[in-house]
Design a protein around this motif. Sequence first.
Motif, short mmCIF file in Angstrom:
data_model
loop_
_atom_site.label_atom_id
_atom_site.label_comp_id
_atom_site.label_asym_id
_atom_site.label_seq_id
_atom_site.Cartn_x
_atom_site.Cartn_y
_atom_site.Cartn_z
N THR A 15 0.83 -1.21 0.00
CA THR A 15 0.00 0.00 0.00
C THR A 15 0.86 1.25 0.00
OG1 THR A 15 -1.66 -1.17 1.31
CG2 THR A 15 -1.88 1.21 1.16
N LEU A 16 0.58 2.16 -0.93
CA LEU A 16 1.28 3.44 -0.99
C LEU A 16 0.57 4.39 -0.03
CD1 LEU A 16 3.57 4.95 -2.48
CD2 LEU A 16 1.86 5.69 -4.14
N ASP A 27 -3.21 3.82 -2.30
CA ASP A 27 -3.21 3.11 -3.57
C ASP A 27 -2.40 1.83 -3.47
OD1 ASP A 27 -4.73 5.11 -4.79
OD2 ASP A 27 -2.95 6.26 -5.36
N THR A 32 0.39 -0.85 -4.27
CA THR A 32 1.76 -0.77 -4.78
C THR A 32 2.46 -2.09 -4.50
OG1 THR A 32 3.72 0.64 -4.92
CG2 THR A 32 2.86 0.22 -2.72
N GLY A 33 3.77 -2.10 -4.55
CA GLY A 33 4.54 -3.31 -4.34
C GLY A 33 5.85 -3.23 -5.09
N PHE A 91 7.94 -3.05 -8.52
CA PHE A 91 7.65 -2.56 -9.86
C PHE A 91 7.93 -3.70 -10.83
CE2 PHE A 91 8.26 -0.17 -13.78
CZ PHE A 91 7.24 0.76 -13.70
N ASP A 134 3.01 -3.69 -8.18
CA ASP A 134 2.38 -2.41 -8.45
C ASP A 134 1.58 -2.51 -9.75
OD1 ASP A 134 1.76 0.27 -9.16
OD2 ASP A 134 3.48 0.99 -8.00
N GLN A 186 0.33 -0.32 -11.62
CA GLN A 186 0.68 0.69 -12.62
C GLN A 186 1.86 0.25 -13.48
OE1 GLN A 186 0.52 4.89 -11.79
NE2 GLN A 186 -0.32 4.51 -9.76
N SER A 187 2.67 -0.67 -12.97
CA SER A 187 3.83 -1.10 -13.75
C SER A 187 3.44 -1.95 -14.94
CB SER A 187 4.82 -1.86 -12.86
OG SER A 187 4.24 -3.01 -12.29
N GLY A 210 10.74 -0.59 -6.69
CA GLY A 210 9.33 -0.25 -6.64
C GLY A 210 9.09 0.58 -5.40
N TRP A 211 7.86 1.06 -5.21
CA TRP A 211 7.58 1.88 -4.03
C TRP A 211 7.51 1.05 -2.75
CZ3 TRP A 211 8.62 6.63 -5.00
CH2 TRP A 211 8.36 7.18 -6.25
N GLY A 212 7.14 -0.23 -2.87
CA GLY A 212 7.02 -1.06 -1.68
C GLY A 212 8.28 -1.14 -0.84
#
Length: 284
Positions: A56-57, A66, A68-69, A71, A102, A104-105, A150-152
């Motif tokens: 989770t972002l 949002d 996430t995880g 990328f 994620d 979005q990736s 990635g953001w995770g």
Amino acid sequence: MKKFALFAGIPLLLIAGLALALPSILNAAGLHPEYEGEQVDLSGKRALIVTTSHATLNVPGETSGDPTGVFGSEMTEPYYEFLAGGMEVDIASINGGEVPIDPQSFLYMIKTQADERFLEDAEFQAKVQNSIPISAVDVSEYDVIYLAGGWGPAYDFPESAALASLVSEAYYADHAPILAGVCHGPLGFVRALDNEGNLLIAGRRMTGVTDKQVKELGIEITPYHPETELRKAGALFESQTAFRDMFANHTVIDDERRFVTGQNQNAGAEVANTAMVLVSQSGS
């Protein structure tokens, strides 16, 4: 009326054409550049890809946000690069079990061929759904340990004592693997210690996501940013820049040739291939 309808459709055609061309436009700007590395045969060798378990972002302390995880391409590109070199590849994560990716990736304009391949690869998907917990990893089994970004990872990599311990153990192992990471992945190195209790990466040349790229993407809520944390840990941070840093690319080998790091999502295949080349040159 027919003439008006004909001209009214022109903007829609232009928009549709632009949408279809967007992946090529972004690629030409520098996103996910084609990479053809050195061909090596590492049959019988093994690689481990380490991913986040954070999905989770969110602002630290909050639970909503949002999804996430990891990328996608930062896991898929290295995976298939390792396979192409004849290596066996395992997937691990901080907590084990299903790896969050994620979403979005995998958007069509940034999805890579490796991502497409993953989405049709039942064996790879099974590894991602049943990843090995970091606490159960035996570093002696691997020749490359690669930390995906990635953001995770901005949440759980620096917080994981198990990951820091794994990095230190791998560095000092008799059969010492090459340690690699891309984007936010190098955050997994910042708490690792040497045998004297000092930060392991102090004085080493490294790269990761720049503070500039984080600001440009407008995602500053994450608790850790790679450039900031690598510098705090004493790493000699270096990077390339572009009109937007998501289109830049840079790969670094430290002077001891033990760590390979990539600046962002553009470096996955290059970092994996470079790590394999170092393994082949080590003769181990």
